[in-house]
Design an enzyme around this catalytic site. Structure first.
Site, PDB file in Angstrom:
ATOM      1  N   THR A 284     -41.750 -20.301  74.674  1.00  0.00           N
ATOM      2  CA  THR A 284     -42.041 -21.549  75.197  1.00  0.00           C
ATOM      3  C   THR A 284     -40.948 -22.957  74.600  1.00  0.00           C
ATOM      4  O   THR A 284     -41.155 -23.295  75.774  1.00  0.00           O
ATOM      5  CB  THR A 284     -44.055 -20.919  74.864  1.00  0.00           C
ATOM      6  OG1 THR A 284     -44.251 -20.210  75.307  1.00  0.00           O
ATOM      7  CG2 THR A 284     -44.488 -22.339  76.085  1.00  0.00           C
ATOM      8  N   HIS A 330     -38.886 -13.483  70.359  1.00  0.00           N
ATOM      9  CA  HIS A 330     -38.499 -13.631  70.648  1.00  0.00           C
ATOM     10  C   HIS A 330     -37.080 -13.500  70.068  1.00  0.00           C
ATOM     11  O   HIS A 330     -36.990 -13.114  68.737  1.00  0.00           O
ATOM     12  CB  HIS A 330     -38.580 -15.128  70.422  1.00  0.00           C
ATOM     13  CG  HIS A 330     -40.355 -15.244  71.663  1.00  0.00           C
ATOM     14  ND1 HIS A 330     -39.955 -15.053  73.036  1.00  0.00           N
ATOM     15  CD2 HIS A 330     -40.818 -15.993  71.224  1.00  0.00           C
ATOM     16  CE1 HIS A 330     -41.537 -15.272  73.316  1.00  0.00           C
ATOM     17  NE2 HIS A 330     -41.866 -15.891  72.605  1.00  0.00           N
TER      18      HIS A 330
END
Ligand SMILES: *[C@@H]1O[C@H](CO)[C@@H](O)[C@H](O)[C@H]1NC(C)=O
Ligand SMILES: *[C@@H]1O[C@H](CO)[C@@H](O)[C@H](O)[C@H]1NC(C)=O
Ligand SMILES: *[C@@H]1O[C@H](CO)[C@@H](O)[C@H](O)[C@H]1NC(C)=O
Ligand SMILES: *[C@@H]1O[C@H](CO)[C@@H](O)[C@H](O)[C@H]1NC(C)=O
Ligand SMILES: *[C@@H]1O[C@H](CO)[C@@H](O)[C@H](O)[C@H]1NC(C)=O
Ligand SMILES: *[C@@H]1O[C@H](CO)[C@@H](O)[C@H](O)[C@H]1NC(C)=O
Length: 358
Positions: A284, A330
């Site tokens: 994000t 991630h």
């Protein structure tokens, strides 16, 4: 070759010495010493070398952390060279591919009643936009009016602890934060214009419709800043996100609840994949930095440092605000190398050191 550069080097030295003597004859005070001039020259050469090094992307696997941390530290002490051309190029590329200004969030304008919204991570699954939810979407993109000026994007890395960066962050025109992170005037600042909510953070709020108080209290901390949720990232994200929208909209109409547009995020994913950033899903943080590169005049990035020690190799917590340990899906180091590249190109400013507080 070596001889030539040696000869050139000594000529350079002689010129420097003469220059220094002439200067000393004219200005007895406030002149840099010979040592200062030399240090300065070597520093400039070192900075140019590091700037070039970090402008080329290497696989994160090949990084040796000890020397990497030292080089990053040296590089960030170099004078920052902003490049307006590069910034404008990034704005144009990103607007062309992804168009955050118009398409970053779902609005009444870019989404129709009964339209099928594809899920970001699985386009075979769709959500049919119903009239009740559509009514609660904002009329238009909040950012279509023009550039946002100087933006600060504040990540959650433990490197922000004791950074004293709060005042500098608060001086930005537009401040973006993540995951309802704590705000604090000394280290991370208080100003907030946009903050993300992770749908998993809603799980803790039981019976939201009947007892909205705790969530209202939690989000009020950020004043009238917009709350943004990846409601259509995965199927399980949708129902908690819709609940937040339905519950907060009537109680706090001054604090918009926004949904990331999966169309935008899919385009952004293709954009970065096309540039060699191969990961399952962008973080994000990286999504919002990308949006900021398109929507802001200048982008300052704080608290993005995906390693367990700071630049001086002191251990730091994973987040500045809690005790969580690393466990991310991630590929943050790969993203970090992109940020370092953008910094070296003068496209954004990365902050990893404590801030000046005078
Ligand atoms: C600024 O960026 C442009 C575009 O990438 C590049 O051509 C130019 O050389 C850069 N300027 C400086 C001073 O580095
Ligand atoms: C961005 O989207 C808006 C609305 O869909 C459109 O009018 C505009 O031309 C788009 N800009 C670019 C560069 O594609
Ligand atoms: C949306 O679909 C419903 C039923 O499927 C229909 O009754 C309604 O008229 C449609 N609304 C629009 C604006 O198309
Ligand atoms: C801000 O947070 C830091 C830890 O990140 C803490 O040491 C400090 O006391 C906090 N300051 C305020 C004003 O809350
Ligand atoms: C937030 O919005 C309300 C209602 O529009 C307004 O009265 C208030 O001053 C705003 N607060 C801030 C900090 O801007
Ligand atoms: C922050 O400062 C406090 C007190 O000065 C110290 O105890 C703590 O270890 C520091 N934390 C980090 C992560 O530097």
């Amino acid at each position: 070759m070596a001889l030539a550069s040696l000869r050139w080097g000594s000529t350079f030295l002689v010129v420097l010495i003469i220059f220094q003597c002439v200067c000393m004859m004219f200005y007895k005070q406030n002149t840099p010493s010979f040592g200062d001039v030399m240090t300065d020259t070597f520093q400039k050469m070192g900075c140019a070398k590091l700037r070039h090094k970090f402008s080329v992307i290497k696989p994160a696997k090949s990084i040796k952390f000890k020397s990497f941390a030292r080089e990053v530290s040296d590089f960030l002490s170099c004078p920052y060279k902003s490049n307006e051309t590069e910034q404008e190029l990034n704005r144009i590329r990103l607007r062309f591919c992804c168009n955050a200004t118009e398409s970053f969030v779902l609005t009444k304008r870019n989404t129709a009643v009964n339209q099928s919204i594809p899920y970001e991570t699985n386009s075979r699954r769709t959500y049919k936009m119903n009239a009740d939810v559509h009514k609660l979407l904002p009329e238009d993109s909040p950012w279509s009016a023009g550039a946002l000026g100087l933006c600060a994007v504040v990540g959650s890395s433990g490197i922000l602890k004791n950074s004293s960066c709060g005042r500098q962050i608060d001086s930005a025109d537009y401040v973006i934060r993540f995951n309802l992170a704590l705000i604090n005037d000394s280290d991370v600042g208080l100003k907030t214009n946009l903050i993300t909510i992770n749908p998993s953070q809603i799980r803790g709020y039981r019976n939201l419709e009947k007892k909205p108080g705790p969530l209202v209290k939690r989000v009020s901390v950020y004043g009238n800043s917009s709350l943004i949720i990846p409601a259509f990232a995965y199927v399980i994200c949708t129902s908690p996100s819709l609940r937040v929208l339905r519950v907060l909209q009537p109680i706090r109409p001054q604090q918009p609840v926004l949904f990331f547009s999966p169309h935008y995020l899919r385009a952004l994913d293709r954009f970065w994949k096309g540039r060699g950033l191969k990961e399952r899903r962008l973080s994000t943080g990286f999504m919002l930095i990308s949006a900021a590169l398109e929507m802001c005049e200048h982008v300052h990035v704080y608290g993005f440092w995906p390693f367990g020690t700071d630049l001086q190799e002191n251990p730091i917590p994973y987040h500045y605000y809690d005790q969580m340990r690393s466990g991310s899906v991630h590929r943050m180091p790969e993203e970090f190398l992109r940020l370092l590249q953008l910094h070296s190109q003068g496209a954004l400013t990365l902050h990893l050191q404590p801030c000046d507080t005078h």
